[in-house]
Each structure stands twice: as structure tokens, then as C-alpha cells.
Design a protein around this motif. Sequence first.
Motif, PDB file in Angstrom:
ATOM      1  N   UNK A  45       0.825  -1.204   0.000  1.00  0.00           N
ATOM      2  CA  UNK A  45       0.000   0.000   0.000  1.00  0.00           C
ATOM      3  C   UNK A  45       0.857   1.250   0.000  1.00  0.00           C
ATOM      4  N   UNK A  46       1.900   1.239   0.828  1.00  0.00           N
ATOM      5  CA  UNK A  46       2.823   2.396   0.838  1.00  0.00           C
ATOM      6  C   UNK A  46       3.552   2.513  -0.499  1.00  0.00           C
ATOM      7  N   UNK A  98       2.446   1.576  -3.494  1.00  0.00           N
ATOM      8  CA  UNK A  98       1.503   2.177  -4.438  1.00  0.00           C
ATOM      9  C   UNK A  98       1.384   3.673  -4.163  1.00  0.00           C
ATOM     10  N   UNK A  99       1.372   4.019  -2.876  1.00  0.00           N
ATOM     11  CA  UNK A  99       1.253   5.421  -2.493  1.00  0.00           C
ATOM     12  C   UNK A  99       2.389   6.262  -3.017  1.00  0.00           C
ATOM     13  N   UNK A 102       4.188   5.588  -5.556  1.00  0.00           N
ATOM     14  CA  UNK A 102       4.082   5.648  -7.016  1.00  0.00           C
ATOM     15  C   UNK A 102       3.018   6.670  -7.425  1.00  0.00           C
TER      16      UNK A 102
END
Lengths: 377, 377
Positions: free
Chosen positions: B230-231, B233-234, B236
Amino acid sequence: MNRICELTGAEFPLFAFSHCRDVVAAVSKAGGFGVLGATRFSPEQLEQELAWIDSHVDGAPYGVDVLVPEVIDPRVSELSDNKSRAAAIDPAYQGFVNSVLGQYGIAPEAEMPILRERMGITPENGLALMEVAFRHPIRLIANALGIAPPAMIKEGKQRGVPVTALVGAKEHAIRQAEAGVDIIVAQGTEAGGHCGEVSTLVLVPEVVRELAHHGYDIPVLAAGGIMTGGQMAGMMAAGAQGAWTGSVWLATPEAETSEAFRAKMVAARSRDTVRSRSRTGKPARQLKTAWHDAWDAPGGPGTLPMPLMGMVSEPAFARIEREAASGNKGANELVSYFVGQGVGLVEQVRSSRQVVQDFREEFLDAIGSLAASVGME
Amino acid sequence: MNRICELTGAEFPLFAFSHCRDVVAAVSKAGGFGVLGATRFSPEQLEQELAWIDSHVDGAPYGVDVLVPEVIDPRVSELSDNKSRAAAIDPAYQGFVNSVLGQYGIAPEAEMPILRERMGITPENGLALMEVAFRHPIRLIANALGIAPPAMIKEGKQRGVPVTALVGAKEHAIRQAEAGVDIIVAQGTEAGGHCGEVSTLVLVPEVVRELAHHGYDIPVLAAGGIMTGGQMAGMMAAGAQGAWTGSVWLATPEAETSEAFRAKMVAARSRDTVRSRSRTGKPARQLKTAWHDAWDAPGGPGTLPMPLMGMVSEPAFARIEREAASGNKGANELVSYFVGQGVGLVEQVRSSRQVVQDFREEFLDAIGSLAASVGME
């Protein structure tokens, strides 16, 4: 869009903390959610500000942020009003202020111009402001520092106004949850103003997990360093339900900031801030100047506890701004304000409305690009 | 998936920095990209490690990270080998080490056990390691600190191996771009090991923008605090093309860490790290213990420049680990290692393969949730 939007009525979960009513109204009207920082107002002033917002916000939802400090420092817990607090400040502090300002071409003042009567960050002022706020159709009330007081929780529940608290560590999130808050803002060390030591990127998932582990179903907003819709989407990917922002609104023409400070914001790099006790007495991030170097140096007089430190520093910063505005170049070097590391991402002054629009566009673009990169459309 | 994947052959742009060949091979085989931290090896040892990886990685791409320091500290620039460096260290430093260890039940040593002959973080070792690395089918070579040396840029270009550099400030990114690197890792202050002062969330978009403003089309990886998909993706969403990770691999059974340290990782909060010069001589984030309190206290002897500080600290930390492993509870309190604030997100020890799988799942989940929240499917 999500639970935060349901709780607060925000269309787009971008929360804008500002001391300026114009920013609050503009953000809320553009689909975000403006939160008026009320700490510096007297109750009478706050009443006027909120009446103005009510008549300019076109029914869009907005909130108020007050600061009801938990006074636990033994140096100030016995001092119950600003007069006794002022009397407790060693005059040597004004001497030190005069010496720092003197090095930058600002002549010394004979008397200590501390804020003797003005309202400040005190428990009695915080509670009085809260009472004013609840007389208006607010959709959120926040306590900026420490545990939300029982009176706020109680009145928030009665009136259906979600109570919001800012935290810089997971343990504090649990204490706020136990106190009964409805929304938690996980604010990273890169944030402007009072902040902890953990970065937003780490703090947000850590707080989200800790709340879940303790059985609390409380939505979390990410704060600290967020200046773009891409970063906002990023923190939502990391577990937040929206963003709580402050610094980005300081670079709008509607803000309370001076032209001198806004020029510094455009020029500053992310490394030009410092987390220092030298303005409020608690660690707060701000644009770094010789003021901070002087107070934080090993040979300095040490900083005072909140609210005494602000009673010494705020008149000095007001003077610095006045001198800078009248062309004193030395004073201009000392111009500073609370701002986060995100100042390094400020490239120009934009209207509040434009900032919201840019966030919304960047937010959708970021999500679209990510989705496309993994084959979702 | 994107340009970083094209440049390096990674299927999923999760870069795993590790000193352990097993982690490197496992990550690359699972679709990520393992990068072997080579600094602690002699050239002969590195040759063995890479031969092992070549025969265990099933043709998947991997890289090597060396550290060729720019020696600019006048206290060490004249010292051209470890023997002369050792001779330059005041014996009082060993006295201080003995006193700190003594307080935790580790008996003093008569002689200073500095690393007289062992290879360390020195320019000559860095370049020798680089030569070994280029004899293997690496798909990335990184320089961990300072500007990538011209020899690395030249040989990387000749062999088609992208040269990667870590930076903690936007100005450093421009210096690296001017030197000719192919990939930049923007590493935030929350990272383990050597780090700057700016948070990952702010640094990533700031570096991406600064490169674009200067006309450089160089992809950026985000580093610092990233422990989940999740981090990743964040970051990115905030402008990175992938993640560079380190701490998360220390909590795998394949890692070089001791059981004592892994137990501390599971227990630690994000606030339990410190950015200190007391292990390598440059600011590096690590798990905080009484070692750091002692060296960083105002009354301490001060820290030595790199590489001298490591010549004093590393034998002490090796001793601490040995004593802790044999049941010395005091020594256990001093057990520490380079780790980022993300340590607060470590909940258990998982295999490297499992970590990659979890990242991939969390990454897709995060993007899917974000896309759904704005009505994309």
C-alpha cells in the motif's frame, strides 16, 4: 466517496486548515472542507469570523480547530491567567530577544512587549472558543494538541459534530480513541506547526493498524507534507481516508501570511524548515532563520514552556513582520512562520479555489496512472 | 509495468536491498529485484557471493550496491589505508567504548579491537568491489553514498548496466544526474542507514520535479519507510516508478540479522529509531539504544569521521551480538542495527518470498480500492 465524506459532508476529502476565513469558505465551496484555526481569536472575534463564513460558504460544510492545551508543565500549571504568566517570565528573555533582533537591524525595545492581555494558547481561551464554535453549523471540531477535552466530546456527540484530534504517535491515537474522538488526523514530522518525530508515510499505516488492533473503527486522515493530489492519493493508498493540509494554503493570496513570507515559501527548499521549541514552547516545524539558530544553540537561554514562550516570541515576530514590510532587509531575513517540509513543493502563489481544483485533477490523474500501470482501466 | 522495469528487467518494481544473498535470490525469483549490499565483503568474498547468486537466481535479474565514498573530510583524506587510519584514532575512544559496554555487563578489552586489516567503507574497497560486480550478469549497480564515481558511470554505460544513486535532497539528485546516473533513489529521513532530513513523501515529488525542471528524464525510486504494498503504491501515486526497500528484509529468517535483533524489530515502535553519527561517522538511522545516548550526549567524546567511526563501533557491535547470543541480558539491551522508522510496521518474521507476495497483493488491493473510490473499475 468514503466514510470521512459521510461524517463531514465533504465532497472531496481534502481538509484545509487555515487561520483565514476566506480560505475556509473558498475550499468548502470548491468541494473540499475548510477548517478555521481559531486559536488566535478572542471569542468575540471568532463569533464574527464564523458569522462571515456562514454567510459566504453557500451552505457547504466547514469546521473549526481550537486548541485546548492539557497543562501539565509544573512551571505553568499554577498560573491561571495571562497576567500571572507574564509576571513569571524572567526579563532576561526580552534581553535575548533584543539581542537577536538587534543583530538584524531591529532596534531594541525598552519594555518587554509580551502579550499581557491578548488571548493565547490557554485552556480557558480554548474552551471559550469551543463554545462559540458550537453555536454555528459546523460539521467538524478539532483539538489541535493533546487529548480532546471531555466537554468537547460530550457536546460533539450531542450535536452530531464529529470530534477530530491530531496525533503524532500511535499511542496517542489510542488515547484519543479512548477519549471518544470520531476522526483521527495522523500528522507526520514533516508537517508545519506542532509535530512529532515519525514521518507521515510510516505514521498513517501504523495508526490505522493500531486502531484496528484495539478494535476501534475510526477513520484516519493523513497530514504532513501533502501539497499535491498525487501525494493525497498516495496516503489514501497507504490507509488514510483523506488528507489534512495546512502549509499549501499559506501560499494563497487569501491567507494571513505576508507577501514577504509567501516569497520565501516559493524560494524555499524542503530542507529549509526546522522542528523547534523556540516559538511556542513545544516542538513545532517552521521556516528556519537565525531566530531558531539562536534559541536552539547550546549557549542560548533555553526555551520556555507553552504558553509562556509564545508570549515572548509572538510580539517579536509581529515586530519582524512590520519592519520587513517597511523595507528593513535585516528583518526580512528573520521572517518566519509555521510551515512544513512541503514548502519545497511550492512553486507559485495560487488561489485557494485553484489549489482545490489542482488537487482534484492530480488525484484523479495519479489514480488513473496507477490503475493503468497494472492493467485496470 | 514501467520504465524502471524495462531498464532493470524487474517484473514488479520492488527493489530489495540486503546484505544477504538468500534474500537477493528469493526476491528476484519472486518477481521483485534483489540488490546485494556488498560493502562488508572483501573482493574475494563478493566473488563467492555473486557466484552463489548466479547459480540460485534462475536467471532472474539482480543488482549490487557498493559504497565508494567521496573522501572529503580533512581528518582522513591523507590516510590511505586501514593501518594508518587505525593509528590516527585516539585510544581514548576505546576507553569510552569500554565504559559504555561495561555499564551493560560486558567486560572491558585490554587492547583496542579495531578493524586493522578488514576491508571497510573505503574508496579502494568500493572500487575493487565494483570491479568484481561487473564480472557478473548484474542488471543494476548502485552507489550508496555520495556521487557515483566516473569509473562506475563509464563501465555501467559500456556494459548496459544502469547506474543507480541514492539521494536525500533535490540538489544531490541534480549532481547525480550531471554525473550521468540512470536511476535515482530518493531516500527519505525515515530510512534505515544513511539518510538526510527530508521525508520520503516530500522528497519523492520534489526530486521528480527538480529532475524534470533541469531537463533530465531519469526515473525515481522511493525509499524510506516502505514496508507494505500500500505504501509502495502510495509513493508511485506521488511520482515514483517503484520502491527501494531495506528494513523490511531484516525481519526475514534469511537476513543477516540476529534473532535478538529480529525480536527487537517485532517489538519496536516507529519512534524507537534515531538518526545518529555514532556508528559510521555520518548520520544513519538505527534502532536506538544506550550506545546512541552515550555518544550523542553533550558530554561525549564526539564522533569520528567515516571510516574511522566504524573501525571503533563495528567491533563493539560484534561483541555486543556475541554476548547477547550467549545470554548476557545487559548486552541484549545494546543490540542495535541500521533500521528505518518502518520498523514500527513489523509485526512478525516472514520469509522473503512471502514479503514479496504480500507486497504484490497489498499493491493491487490499494490500487483497486482507490480506483473504486473514484468510480473507476
